[in-house]
Structure formats: C-alpha cells, structure tokens
Design an enzyme around this catalytic site. Structure first.
Site, PDB file in Angstrom:
ATOM      1  N   HIS A  13       0.870  -1.200   0.000  1.00  0.00           N
ATOM      2  CA  HIS A  13       0.000   0.000   0.000  1.00  0.00           C
ATOM      3  C   HIS A  13       0.896   1.237   0.000  1.00  0.00           C
ATOM      4  O   HIS A  13       1.488   1.589   1.010  1.00  0.00           O
ATOM      5  CB  HIS A  13      -0.906   0.016   1.239  1.00  0.00           C
ATOM      6  N   HIS A  15       1.658   5.364  -1.756  1.00  0.00           N
ATOM      7  CA  HIS A  15       1.311   6.533  -2.575  1.00  0.00           C
ATOM      8  C   HIS A  15       2.585   7.080  -3.214  1.00  0.00           C
ATOM      9  O   HIS A  15       3.496   7.505  -2.501  1.00  0.00           O
ATOM     10  CB  HIS A  15       0.652   7.617  -1.713  1.00  0.00           C
ATOM     11  N   LEU A  16       2.639   7.042  -4.544  1.00  0.00           N
ATOM     12  CA  LEU A  16       3.844   7.527  -5.247  1.00  0.00           C
ATOM     13  C   LEU A  16       3.671   8.925  -5.807  1.00  0.00           C
ATOM     14  O   LEU A  16       4.639   9.519  -6.280  1.00  0.00           O
ATOM     15  CB  LEU A  16       4.216   6.568  -6.385  1.00  0.00           C
ATOM     16  N   LYS A  99      -9.415  -0.206  -5.708  1.00  0.00           N
ATOM     17  CA  LYS A  99      -9.418   0.459  -4.403  1.00  0.00           C
ATOM     18  C   LYS A  99     -10.741   1.167  -4.159  1.00  0.00           C
ATOM     19  O   LYS A  99     -11.209   1.951  -4.976  1.00  0.00           O
ATOM     20  CB  LYS A  99      -8.275   1.483  -4.354  1.00  0.00           C
ATOM     21  N   HIS A 136     -10.443   1.325   2.010  1.00  0.00           N
ATOM     22  CA  HIS A 136     -10.202   2.340   3.049  1.00  0.00           C
ATOM     23  C   HIS A 136     -11.412   2.237   3.977  1.00  0.00           C
ATOM     24  O   HIS A 136     -12.498   2.691   3.632  1.00  0.00           O
ATOM     25  CB  HIS A 136     -10.073   3.734   2.437  1.00  0.00           C
ATOM     26  N   HIS A 174      -4.457  -0.440   6.030  1.00  0.00           N
ATOM     27  CA  HIS A 174      -3.972   0.376   7.145  1.00  0.00           C
ATOM     28  C   HIS A 174      -4.900   0.342   8.370  1.00  0.00           C
ATOM     29  O   HIS A 174      -5.433   1.357   8.792  1.00  0.00           O
ATOM     30  CB  HIS A 174      -3.681   1.820   6.719  1.00  0.00           C
ATOM     31  N   LEU A 219      -4.668   9.419   7.961  1.00  0.00           N
ATOM     32  CA  LEU A 219      -5.962   8.744   8.056  1.00  0.00           C
ATOM     33  C   LEU A 219      -5.785   7.278   7.704  1.00  0.00           C
ATOM     34  O   LEU A 219      -5.005   6.962   6.808  1.00  0.00           O
ATOM     35  CB  LEU A 219      -6.967   9.397   7.096  1.00  0.00           C
ATOM     36  N   ASP A 247       1.560   2.723   3.449  1.00  0.00           N
ATOM     37  CA  ASP A 247       0.730   3.920   3.286  1.00  0.00           C
ATOM     38  C   ASP A 247       1.584   5.185   3.343  1.00  0.00           C
ATOM     39  O   ASP A 247       1.117   6.235   3.799  1.00  0.00           O
ATOM     40  CB  ASP A 247      -0.394   3.963   4.334  1.00  0.00           C
TER      41      ASP A 247
HETATM   42  C1  NCD Z   1      -3.327   9.212   2.016  1.00  0.00           C
HETATM   43  C2  NCD Z   1      -2.862  10.239   0.976  1.00  0.00           C
HETATM   44  O1  NCD Z   1      -2.366  11.301   1.355  1.00  0.00           O
HETATM   45  O2  NCD Z   1      -2.978   9.961  -0.229  1.00  0.00           O
HETATM   46  N1  NCD Z   1      -3.340   9.834   3.295  1.00  0.00           N
HETATM   47  C3  NCD Z   1      -3.298   9.220   4.511  1.00  0.00           C
HETATM   48  O3  NCD Z   1      -3.412   9.897   5.531  1.00  0.00           O
HETATM   49  N2  NCD Z   1      -3.125   7.926   4.607  1.00  0.00           N
HETATM   50  C4  NCD Z   1      -4.646   8.662   1.615  1.00  0.00           C
HETATM   51  C5  NCD Z   1      -5.058   7.446   2.392  1.00  0.00           C
HETATM   52  O4  NCD Z   1      -4.495   6.368   2.217  1.00  0.00           O
HETATM   53  O5  NCD Z   1      -5.972   7.566   3.216  1.00  0.00           O
HETATM   54 ZN    ZN Z   2      -3.155   5.180   1.580  1.00  0.00          ZN
END
Ligand code: NCD
Ligand code: ZN
Length: 347
Positions: A13, A15-16, A99, A136, A174, A219, A247
């Site tokens: 999991h 975010h790139l 997702k 999520h 998460h 989150l 995450d």
């Molecule tokens: C993530 C994001 O910034 O893309 N933020 C986070 O707090 N985890 C989005 C997500 O996975 O909820």
């Molecule tokens: Zn995430």
C-alpha cells in the site's frame, strides 16, 4: 554488528504521487522494496486500465537503473466503473486490485463511492474474476466520532459486504483498531489487512506531544495505546492475514503545516528500518520476514521474491526534510536517529 537477512520485501500500500515529485518518491521505495501496490488517488483519479498503465509508464521512466522495482497498479472504484473495466483489469498482469474509498474519507477521495449498492455489479464481477478489493475502511457520516470511523465501518459496511460476497478477496487497508484485528482474525482467508509502520510506532498521544504535530496526522487517525498494542501483536503474530503496507503518503510541508492540514505521513525513506524497530521492541524480529516478504505475495497469489536484502543495526540520521521539486517534504522521524539500515540488494 547485528544483521538480519530476509527475502526482499514488497510494499502492499503506497502513494507515489506524480509529475515533478514522482522520481524522488519512487527512489525511496525502489531502493528497498521489489514491488509496491500503487494507490490510484491522483487528481484526477486512476479509474481505467489505460490510465493505470500510463501512470505505470511514468513510474517506470523514473526508476533508477540499479533497482528492479516493479510497480503494481490499482484502479480507483467509482460509481461509473464498468464490469468491462474489471475484466480488462483482470487480464492485465500489472493491475492487481481495485481500491474502494468511501467518498470524502481521505485525500482525493471526492470521486469515491457514496453507497456500495451503486457498485454491486462491480463487486460481483470482482468476486467472479478473483480481483481483490482494497478498502479504506472508514465511514464518513458527520455524526460519527472520527476515532470510531473504522469500528463503525466494519460493523455497518464491511461485515454486510462480506456476507453478500463471501468469496470476494478483500484487504482492509492500514488498520488502526483492536476491533479490526479481531474482525480480520474472525473471517476466512479471503480477508487480510495491511499495517503501517507509523500505526505500530505511534498512538494518538503522539499527535499532541507538547503541541499539535501535523506530521503525525494521517488517516485513519492514530488511536489510543491499547489499539497500538493490538496492531503490534497482530503484525508480530506470524498470522499471514496481516502484512506490510506502508501507506507512505508525502505532502508538501506547507500543506501539512496549515490551518487545515493534509493527512498522510511520509515513511518511505526508512520504511523497513521502522518496521524492524517496531518488531525488535516487541521481541519479534524473527517474525519480520513473513510479515514483510511472504504473506503479501501469498495473499495476492503472486510469487514470493527470490532476492534478499540485509538489515544492519547501523544508526543513521533521518534528514530534516527532502527537496521535492520546489517543495519540501518532512519525513517521519525527521532529524531523528534510525537504528536499522538497509544494505541495498545486489542487482
Ligand atoms: C493518504 C494520501 O495522502 O494519499 N493519506 C493518509 O493519511 N493515509 C490517503 C489514504 O491512504 O488515506
Ligand atoms: Zn493510503
């Protein structure tokens, strides 16, 4: 020196982001992990296989040649997603999941689903075609206490969903609560969960440690210490239902340190060392390899990696910030000492 060699891990999991920050974010993960499941919450979101493959190309273009990093893509479920798109995804080896963001739950979730009934045929197709759903797991109803959003989601959304789709493969992403651990344990092998390093290392006191800590805001929110302990117990239990998903979610400093700051913690520069620290504190370093390197691919029905990496107890200091294009990003543990270090895989 203390050393630990393990099968090269994957991040299930991640975010790139995109555009000018992409190369810096990719390198932080590619230097340690072999594969990562890349989240589709760009702006606009990645909703089709075509968009996912175009995004994948942009990622591949910035991977340094010394790393053999494999991005695995996801589609963002919307109320307009079609069954044909699910079939296209199933037939594309580099798109591995869909997702589900409840509309309004987190960063860039405006296009998410307001009511699962609106995507029922899509869930049916995913069950039929064996395509995992990544969730999520938070309700967004205004009246629900923000610390209860995950617990209520499990009871009112996830449980009915799994009753209706008993063979749908689902990853509850998460997780942050003891209720989630108990629930995941109570269901069959088609339900698993990812755990972040920051939820293993922090609890909600760390959001307000001497003052408000925007770089600990993510989150789902950090919960109280008893939940942190339950997460750590799950991660170190050796149960294959729980595996690594960082995450890691960078945001520019000015959007974190803001009157209405963004959610997301940038852990990628030390992801595996942070997990190692948490496992070591729990006296369970021997359980790290299963969690980080075996159970994820097993759930996704992909081969385990054959390469290894080595963690060394060799302290280093996390930089205070990273320059991302014209922005600055403050990493998790900025300026602090990190005990473990990854020696790079030989390629
Ligand atoms: C993530 C994001 O910034 O893309 N933020 C986070 O707090 N985890 C989005 C997500 O996975 O909820
Ligand atoms: Zn995430």
């Amino acid at each position: 020196m203390q050393r630990l060699t393990l099968t090269q891990p994957d991040d299930w999991h991640l975010h790139l982001r995109d555009a000018e920050v992409l190369s810096a974010v990719v390198e932080a993960t590619a230097s340690c992990f072999k594969r990562a499941v890349v989240m589709p919450n760009l702006k606009p979101p990645v909703t089709t296989v075509e968009q996912a493959l175009a995004y994948r190309k942009r990622i591949l273009a910035v991977i340094p040649h010394k790393y053999q990093f494999i991005p695995l893509m996801t589609l963002y479920l919307t109320e307009n997603t079609s069954v044909e798109e699910i079939i296209r995804a199933k037939n594309q080896e580099f798109v591995v999941a869909v997702k589900y963001y409840p509309a309004g739950a987190t960063t860039h979730s405006e296009s998410g689903v307001t009511d699962l009934l609106k995507v029922w045929p899509i869930l049916e197709a995913m069950q039929t075609h064996n395509l995992p759903l990544l969730i999520h797991g938070e309700v967004t109803a205004k009246g629900v206490d923000v610390f209860d959003r995950e617990k209520i989601f499990i009871e009112y959304v996830l449980d009915p969903l799994l009753e209706n789709f008993p063979n749908l493969r689902v990853v509850l992403e998460h997780i942050t609560t003891e209720e989630a651990v108990i629930y995941v344990n109570s269901k069959g092998d088609n339900l698993a969960a990812t755990l972040t390093a920051h939820h293993l290392l922090l609890n909600r006191n760390d959001l307000f440690d001497g003052g408000i800590r925007p770089h600990h805001y993510c989150l789902p929110l950090l919960k109280r210490e008893s939940h942190q302990r339950a997460l750590l117990a799950a991660a170190t239990s050796g149960n294959p239902k729980f595996f690594l998903g960082t995450d890691s979610a960078p945001h520019a400093r000015q959007f974190k340190e803001h009157s209405c700051g963004c959610a997301g913690i940038y852990t990628a520069p030390a992801a595996l060392p942070l997990y190692a620290h948490a496992f070591e504190q729990a006296g369970a370093l021997d359980k790290l390899e299963g969690f980080a390197s075996h159970y994820g691919p097993d759930f996704y029905q992909l081969p385990r990696n054959t390469e290894t990496i080595t963690l060394e107890a060799s302290p280093w200091q996390m930089p205070d910030s990273f320059g991302f294009g014209t922005d600055q990003v403050i990493p998790f543990k900025a300026g602090e000492t990190i005990k473990w270090r990854v020696s790079r895989p030989i390629v």
